[in-house]
Design an enzyme around this catalytic site. Structure first.
Site: not given
Length: 689
Positions: A542, A627, A662
């Protein structure tokens, strides 16, 4: 398809687009990958997956071996430490062969018969993904409100279950965030997100057995920087509605027994001031950073919560971050961070309601560890539960007796498969950044495998949002440690490891400190013999994927391999698109590129925009089609562009999970297989047998 064809990297056809701003033209040849419904997009992602599978095919047996190793270190059938809430003891358990946890409870005593309140395995039947969001049991214990996501897009659906009959009630609401019951056991407050930006922005009040169309909109947040959330104080007397951005917050409250009354504001929002509250005996206890970035503790009467009435209990300290305050009837716990480590300090109340002059700090036995509050739902108690673990000590739950000052171990996670913690060592070392700032680095390695200057080295980092890098135990890690890896965790600026100022020093116009800190940490480790030059890997996800991309651009020679999970690498295009989830709230973390100074600075480090013709490390880039935090097209575009520029023959792999979000796969066995792929890639690239 022939083997030669399968081993040929896919080529994404460029389609030239331009964005002109502040005298600069951003060129993007792969913007077309944003169209998730396009057959061309899906075909490209599939081709990349096929290519990754083909390149990693020689590691198939190794992946299976790694999977079995990691599985051998998991107690597949296990039970969490039960905690009391109201008249019940609650816990979760897992069963061998089942992907998901089972939520259970027992009435009155742990000797009572078990009742399953939510079996996530049953919810997951017929689904490729399943995640439980919020859960809340009504005060009388009869009703469970919960939310689930079956896509991975973090879009949750609220349902209510009658725990007496097992029946699902008619209540069903989409895009729900927090869930809170009033004390009447029939009024439910919930927040919902808007459809475009995934921002929790409305609070509704619902009465059971009435139509969703009759729900009352209680509050709507109009500032796009802010999300809202609701909860109960630990003594259950008040419902608190919080609105917060990355740097600012405010709170409103409502007596939980008068759900139709109006919420009352504690203190109006002020830019760059955050405050969080709990309640005890007619006083709000407020953790606030109005006199310093690291927070102080104040109290104020509920009847007159204005700022002028605030009374300080704990002052702000420049060298101590007050991360949390756990409040109870007879004491409170100040959860603090000093020198990058967590500390739990217990302060008892005297008869007049103030704390006693002397506090007691819970002692921890190791130099590098993680300690934080565990489940503590009972307000009137003389015990306090906390979780403790380290890089070599498995996750443990303790109960601290406030009266005697003694801690009792309730449960330590069992690590089967022959784990012996005495074989491993953990250290904390300190690297000097380019500007002289000292950066902590936590290390773990197997002592009998360590040979100075000759070990494969793995370095992990994040460094954003003030998030402190957790120092915990992970049984999966044993597969690398037992093969001689030194594993390092760099507590770089932009994170919260040394308080709010540490975060401030790695965001906005100081973001590059995050990247140079990480490089300095890797250089220090090599210079001091913690790894062998040429056999260094790095990993991040991320915002940590942004770190991976930026560092790979700045110092590609320092690393042999990179694993980048759901990486935020297309900084400029994403932050210039205010229609995307998270963009506007993230201006406070990265800057607003519509302002020239911020645009120029962000452009100087954006990984996608700074790719160039040169040699890069081997890379495994992973993303998920659903995501909601970092859209799949960012890593897809990054890989497509890098293929046209890199001058080396190192592996460049893109793997897209087509049924997750995610966090990757939701099932625990599926997730282990993803880790096995990562580890096999590392072992191959670093030439570890």
């Amino acid at each position: 398809m022939t083997t030669a064809t399968r081993l040929t990297p896919p080529v994404a056809k460029p389609q030239h687009t331009e964005t002109a701003l502040h005298g600069h033209t951003l060129v993007d040849n792969y913007a077309w990958l944003r169209d998730k419904e396009s057959p061309d997009t899906l075909a490209y992602l599939k081709a990349e997956n096929d290519y990754t599978t083909a390149v990693l095919e020689p590691t198939t047996e190794l992946q299976e071996k790694l999977y079995r190793e990691m599985l051998s270190h998991i107690k597949e059938t296990d039970v969490s430490v039960p905690f009391r809430d109201g008249d019940y003891w609650y816990y979760t358990r897992t069963e061998e062969g089942l992907q998901y946890p089972i939520f259970c409870r027992k009435p009155g005593s742990l000797d009572a018969p078990e009742a399953v309140i939510l079996d996530v395995n049953k919810l997951a039947e017929g689904e490729s993904f399943m995640a439980v969001g919020a859960t809340a049991v009504s005060d009388d214990g009869n009703l469970l409100a919960y939310s689930v996501d079956n896509k991975g897009f973090r879009q949750y659906t609220l349902q209510v279950k009658d725990l007496r009959t097992g029946e699902l009630l008619s209540e069903r609401v989409e895009r729900v965030g927090s869930i809170v019951w009033a004390t009447d056991n029939k009024t439910l407050f919930y927040t919902v997100e808007d459809e475009e930006q995934k921002r929790q922005y409305q609070l509704f009040r619902h009465t059971l057995s009435t139509s969703h169309a009759q729900d009352v909109l209680v509050y709507e947040e109009t500032d796009e920087r802010f999300n809202i959330g609701a909860g109960r104080t630990r003594d259950d007397k008040y419902i608190v509605l919080e609105a917060g951005s990355h740097t600012t917050s405010e709170a409103q409250f409502l007596p939980a027994d008068t759900p139709e009354a109006a919420f009352r504001l504690v203190a109006p929002r002020r830019d760059n001031i955050e405050y969080y509250l709990d309640h005890r005996n007619g006083l709000f206890f407020i953790r606030v950073n109005d006199t310093g970035r690291n927070f102080r503790l104040v109290t104020v009467p509920v009847d007159s919560p204005e700022i002028v009435n605030w009374t300080e209990m704990l002052p702000h300290r420049a060298d101590v971050m007050l991360e949390e305050v756990d409040l109870f009837k007879g004491f409170y716990v100040a959860c603090e961070r000093r020198d990058g480590l967590q500390h739990l300090r217990v302060l008892r109340f005297s008869g007049d309601g103030t704390e006693t002059p002397n506090s007691v700090e819970i002692a921890f036995p190791e130099p590098v560890y993680s300690a934080h509050p565990h489940q503590n739902r009972i307000f009137d108690t003389t015990t306090y539960r906390y979780a403790y673990q380290s890089l070599v000590t498995p996750s443990s739950v303790y109960e601290y007796d406030v009266t005697t000052g003694e801690s009792k171990l309730l449960k330590q996670l069992e690590i089967p498969g022959g784990f012996d913690r005495t074989l491993y060592a953990s250290e904390r070392v300190f690297a000097s950044a380019a500007d002289g700032v000292t950066v902590p680095v936590s290390l773990v390695y197997r002592k009998d495998k360590f040979e100075r200057g000759k070990n494969p080295l793995y370095v992990y980092g994040y460094g954003s949002y003030g998030y402190s890098l957790p120092i915990g135990f992970n049984g999966n890690r044993l597969s690398l440690l037992d093969r001689g890896f030194v594993m390092a965790y760099a507590h770089i600026r932009g994170g919260g490891d040394l308080g709010k100022p540490w975060h401030d020093a790695g965001r906005l116009m100081q973001k590059r400190n995050t990247f140079t800190d990480f490089i300095a940490a890797a250089e220090y480790l090599l210079a001091n013999g913690y790894g062998e030059p040429g056999r260094v890997a790095m990993e991040g996800g991320s915002a940590g994927g942004l770190l991976m991309g930026a560092v790979a651009n700045i110092r590609p020679d320092l690393f042999r391999a990179v694993i980048s999970h759901v990486p935020f690498v297309d900084v400029m295009n994403t932050m210039l698109d205010a229609s995307l989830p998270l963009t506007v709230p993230e201006y406070e973390e990265w800057g607003n590129p519509n302002e020239k100074a911020a645009f120029d600075y962000m452009l100087s480090y954006s990984p996608y925009d700074n790719l160039e013709a040169k040699a890069y490390p081997a890379m495994l880039v992973k993303t998920s089609l659903y995501d909601s935090q970092v859209m799949y097209w960012e890593p897809a575009k990054y890989v497509a562009k890098l293929r046209t520029l890199k001058t080396d023959d190192n592996s460049l792999l893109l793997h897209t999970n087509m049924t997750a979000g995610h966090g990757g796969a939701s099932g625990r066995y599926d997730y282990l297989k993803e880790i096995a792929m990562d580890y096999a890639f590392l072992l191959k690239q670093l030439n570890v047998a």
